[in-house]
Design a protein around this motif. Structure first.
Motif, PDB file in Angstrom:
ATOM      1  N   GLY A 162     -28.530  -2.849 -14.436  1.00  0.00           N
ATOM      2  CA  GLY A 162     -29.625  -2.471 -13.556  1.00  0.00           C
ATOM      3  C   GLY A 162     -30.939  -3.024 -14.056  1.00  0.00           C
ATOM      4  N   PRO A 163     -32.016  -2.844 -13.296  1.00  0.00           N
ATOM      5  CA  PRO A 163     -33.331  -3.323 -13.731  1.00  0.00           C
ATOM      6  C   PRO A 163     -33.869  -2.521 -14.907  1.00  0.00           C
ATOM      7  CG  PRO A 163     -33.528  -2.018 -11.732  1.00  0.00           C
ATOM      8  CD  PRO A 163     -32.060  -2.184 -11.978  1.00  0.00           C
ATOM      9  N   ASP A 164     -34.715  -3.169 -15.699  1.00  0.00           N
ATOM     10  CA  ASP A 164     -35.373  -2.533 -16.846  1.00  0.00           C
ATOM     11  C   ASP A 164     -34.368  -1.939 -17.822  1.00  0.00           C
ATOM     12  OD1 ASP A 164     -37.657  -1.947 -18.330  1.00  0.00           O
ATOM     13  OD2 ASP A 164     -37.786   0.087 -17.521  1.00  0.00           O
ATOM     14  N   GLU A 165     -33.298  -2.678 -18.065  1.00  0.00           N
ATOM     15  CA  GLU A 165     -32.320  -2.290 -19.083  1.00  0.00           C
ATOM     16  C   GLU A 165     -32.304  -3.339 -20.191  1.00  0.00           C
ATOM     17  OE1 GLU A 165     -29.157   0.249 -16.322  1.00  0.00           O
ATOM     18  OE2 GLU A 165     -28.544  -1.681 -17.176  1.00  0.00           O
ATOM     19  N   THR A 166     -32.048  -2.902 -21.409  1.00  0.00           N
ATOM     20  CA  THR A 166     -32.013  -3.814 -22.539  1.00  0.00           C
ATOM     21  C   THR A 166     -30.577  -4.240 -22.838  1.00  0.00           C
ATOM     22  OG1 THR A 166     -31.993  -1.900 -24.018  1.00  0.00           O
ATOM     23  CG2 THR A 166     -34.118  -2.980 -23.623  1.00  0.00           C
ATOM     24  N   ILE A 167     -30.425  -5.518 -23.189  1.00  0.00           N
ATOM     25  CA  ILE A 167     -29.121  -6.090 -23.531  1.00  0.00           C
ATOM     26  C   ILE A 167     -29.244  -6.766 -24.891  1.00  0.00           C
ATOM     27  CG2 ILE A 167     -27.284  -7.687 -22.854  1.00  0.00           C
ATOM     28  CD1 ILE A 167     -28.358  -7.526 -19.977  1.00  0.00           C
ATOM     29  N   LEU A 168     -28.478  -6.315 -25.851  1.00  0.00           N
ATOM     30  CA  LEU A 168     -28.473  -6.922 -27.187  1.00  0.00           C
ATOM     31  C   LEU A 168     -27.246  -7.813 -27.326  1.00  0.00           C
ATOM     32  CD1 LEU A 168     -29.499  -7.239 -30.088  1.00  0.00           C
ATOM     33  CD2 LEU A 168     -28.203  -5.172 -30.689  1.00  0.00           C
ATOM     34  N   LEU A 169     -27.488  -9.091 -27.564  1.00  0.00           N
ATOM     35  CA  LEU A 169     -26.403 -10.055 -27.782  1.00  0.00           C
ATOM     36  C   LEU A 169     -26.237 -10.279 -29.272  1.00  0.00           C
ATOM     37  CD1 LEU A 169     -27.508 -12.756 -25.163  1.00  0.00           C
ATOM     38  CD2 LEU A 169     -26.076 -10.765 -24.777  1.00  0.00           C
ATOM     39  N   LEU A 170     -25.017 -10.136 -29.754  1.00  0.00           N
ATOM     40  CA  LEU A 170     -24.693 -10.390 -31.159  1.00  0.00           C
ATOM     41  C   LEU A 170     -23.575 -11.424 -31.201  1.00  0.00           C
ATOM     42  CD1 LEU A 170     -24.661  -6.697 -32.464  1.00  0.00           C
ATOM     43  CD2 LEU A 170     -26.465  -8.402 -32.838  1.00  0.00           C
ATOM     44  N   THR A 214     -33.856  -6.701 -18.610  1.00  0.00           N
ATOM     45  CA  THR A 214     -33.706  -7.118 -17.218  1.00  0.00           C
ATOM     46  C   THR A 214     -34.940  -6.715 -16.411  1.00  0.00           C
ATOM     47  OG1 THR A 214     -32.581  -5.061 -16.618  1.00  0.00           O
ATOM     48  CG2 THR A 214     -31.202  -6.910 -17.320  1.00  0.00           C
ATOM     49  N   THR A 215     -35.147  -7.396 -15.290  1.00  0.00           N
ATOM     50  CA  THR A 215     -36.283  -7.117 -14.412  1.00  0.00           C
ATOM     51  C   THR A 215     -35.775  -6.722 -13.025  1.00  0.00           C
ATOM     52  OG1 THR A 215     -36.524  -9.342 -13.481  1.00  0.00           O
ATOM     53  CG2 THR A 215     -37.511  -8.938 -15.650  1.00  0.00           C
ATOM     54  N   ASP A 216     -36.691  -6.397 -12.133  1.00  0.00           N
ATOM     55  CA  ASP A 216     -36.286  -6.016 -10.784  1.00  0.00           C
ATOM     56  C   ASP A 216     -35.834  -7.207  -9.944  1.00  0.00           C
ATOM     57  OD1 ASP A 216     -38.697  -7.262 -10.439  1.00  0.00           O
ATOM     58  OD2 ASP A 216     -39.746  -5.538  -9.588  1.00  0.00           O
ATOM     59  N   ARG A 217     -35.896  -8.420 -10.507  1.00  0.00           N
ATOM     60  CA  ARG A 217     -35.394  -9.600  -9.807  1.00  0.00           C
ATOM     61  C   ARG A 217     -33.892  -9.800  -9.985  1.00  0.00           C
ATOM     62  NH1 ARG A 217     -40.033 -10.737 -12.334  1.00  0.00           N
ATOM     63  NH2 ARG A 217     -41.840 -11.331 -11.060  1.00  0.00           N
TER      64      ARG A 217
END
Length: 486
Positions: A292-300, A313-316
């Motif tokens: 969803g928008p405004d969620e953080t994703i950590l890639l390891l 993430t953004t609202d786009r």
């Protein structure tokens, strides 16, 4: 960071081998489920083209919609009528970076074929970043430094019955980077740590790789992951990411991820198993498909060290998701016999057809026809509008000479006017099907139908062009376009 992801796309080949079939053939316990496998006419270059097309088409679709909105606003005298212009249009792609551990060529840039197939301008820089699973992160970082396109693709081959064969997968992912104010996800922070130790390796020219004892690699990776994770979270002041994506060639790392580095909403890895340089991209795309928008994703990404990337993430995101999710692509596959798969990969040396070997594709004619051969670009007569496929200088309809404009067809669907099914001609996946296709925007040509479309093909069927390898002779790959049934 001042850049973000503008668009993304993935491509998973249409074929699957059932692990039960693998186990029955080799008389071993192979587990349950299936494995994604590329067709005989696919390689890392063609996979990369397919993924990049998805990302670029999605970006162009959003740009077109915004341009139309601006036109309507201008006609109505709206507040942004004189100034609004999509930033993706104002800042086109300036570079293409291709990451793979299984390049189709050595001593030749594979990214240039991708560049040509996508019809990118000559001024767009294109380069390979090849050799290891970490190449995917290298391509990401290079592309993210500006308005770049990062494409990662791999065809993973393991020894018959090995864990690499059962747990690997073939696929590709592409990401377009640009200004953060137009991004579907912004890059918040990055951190990396590098270490030299022997975990996974493959000698140049070898088909399959090797791995040291899993426990040793895991012991090396855990402190590296902890260090990179702590550093990137400290930079961002994020205590608990919403989603955590962990990828690694070491399966022990993946088993530990859910307990040691969980996300608040999800913890995941590559949806198709280990996919080499494409691991990180495929795993991230699967999360973007659902986040969803405004969620953080950590890639390891733990490969010869650890790279940590934090996104928000953004609202786009909702308007920029790829049209067919990675999960949907995974579910659409059709089975292929395990023995056929081994033949496609050259691991089962079967009797070849008793026919003359094809001639090696020559460089001069390929260079002269690069727009047609690689980008499926014909010509349209400016006098009468007739479309020529392949391109021509003299119009077949009105006779005008050199009155042509470009007519690209690679991103255009078409309708089958007629077709033939040849069950005598040799093919690694018989029968050979050739279809006469009328493209939606005008023009007609004959293309081979790929991915076993004979049973689903009919006059009036809708098809789409796909970039494939017709054959290889004398070490030269003959690339051109085929069609797949929609």
């Amino acid at each position: 960071m001042n850049t973000g992801i503008l668009a993304y796309g993935t491509y998973l080949p249409a074929h699957r081998i059932q692990l039960s079939d693998l186990g029955a053939t080799l008389n071993i316990k192979a587990g349950k489920g299936s494995r994604v496998v590329a067709s005989y006419d696919e390689d890392s270059t063609t996979l990369a083209v397919a993924a990049a097309q998805v990302a670029l088409n999605q970006l162009q679709g959003v740009t077109a919609a915004r341009t139309e909105h601006a036109r309507v606003e201008e006609a109505a005298g709206g507040p942004h009528s004189a100034t609004r212009r999509p930033s993706s249009e104002a800042a086109p792609i300036t570079a293409l970076y291709f990451a793979t551990t299984t390049p189709a060529y050595a001593d030749k840039t594979n990214a240039t074929a991708i560049h040509a197939a996508l019809g990118l301008p000559a001024g767009v820089f294109a380069a390979d970043v090849a050799g290891s699973a970490r190449s995917g992160v290298a391509a990401w970082r290079a592309a993210a430094s500006g308005h770049g396109l990062a494409v990662s693709a791999d065809i993973r081959v393991g020894r018959p019955g090995s864990a690499d064969e059962r747990g690997g997968g073939d696929g590709a992912a592409a990401f377009v980077f640009g200004a953060v104010d137009d991004a579907l996800a912004e890059i918040v922070a990055e951190a990396s740590v590098t270490a030299e130790f022997l975990d996974r390796w493959r000698e140049p020219g070898a088909v399959a790789g090797n791995q040291w004892e899993e426990r040793f690699g895991l012991e090396q990776y855990v402190p590296l992951i902890e260090h990179a994770r702590a550093e990137v979270l400290e930079q961002s002041d994020v205590l608990e990411p919403d989603h955590v994506v962990v990828v690694s060639p070491n399966s022990g790392v993946l088993k530990l991820a859910g307990r040691r580095w969980p996300g608040r909403k999800s913890t995941s890895g590559s949806p198709i198993g280990h996919s080499g340089a494409a691991d990180l991209g495929l795993a991230l795309a699967a999360v973007l498909d659902n986040a969803g928008p405004d969620e953080t994703i950590l890639l390891l990404s733990a490969a010869d060290g650890c790279d940590a990337i934090l996104l928000r993430t953004t609202d786009r995101l909702a308007e920029r998701r790829q049209p067919t999710s990675a999960a949907e692509q995974l579910a659409r596959g059709s089975d292929v016999p395990y023995a056929t798969y081994l033949t496609w990969r050259g691991l089962l040396d079967r009797e070849p057809p008793r026919r003359p070997e094809p001639d090696r594709p020559a460089a001069p004619p390929a260079a002269r026809a690069v727009a047609w051969k690689f980008a499926l670009t014909g010509s349209r007569c400016t006098a009468c509008g007739f479309t020529h496929l392949p391109p021509a200088r003299v119009c077949k309809s009105c006779g005008a000479i050199d009155a042509m404009t470009r007519a690209p067809k690679a991103a255009e669907d078409g309708t089958v006017a007629t077709f033939t099914v040849d069950r005598l001609a040799y093919s690694p996946a018989p029968p050979v099907v050739a279809a006469v296709i009328d493209f939606d925007g005008g023009g007609r040509c004959t293309l081979e139908v790929a991915d076993g479309g004979a049973d689903r093909l009919a006059v009036g069927s809708r098809v789409r062009p796909v970039f494939r390898r017709l054959y290889t002779a004398g070490g030269v790959h003959n690339y051109f376009w085929k069609a797949v049934v929609l």
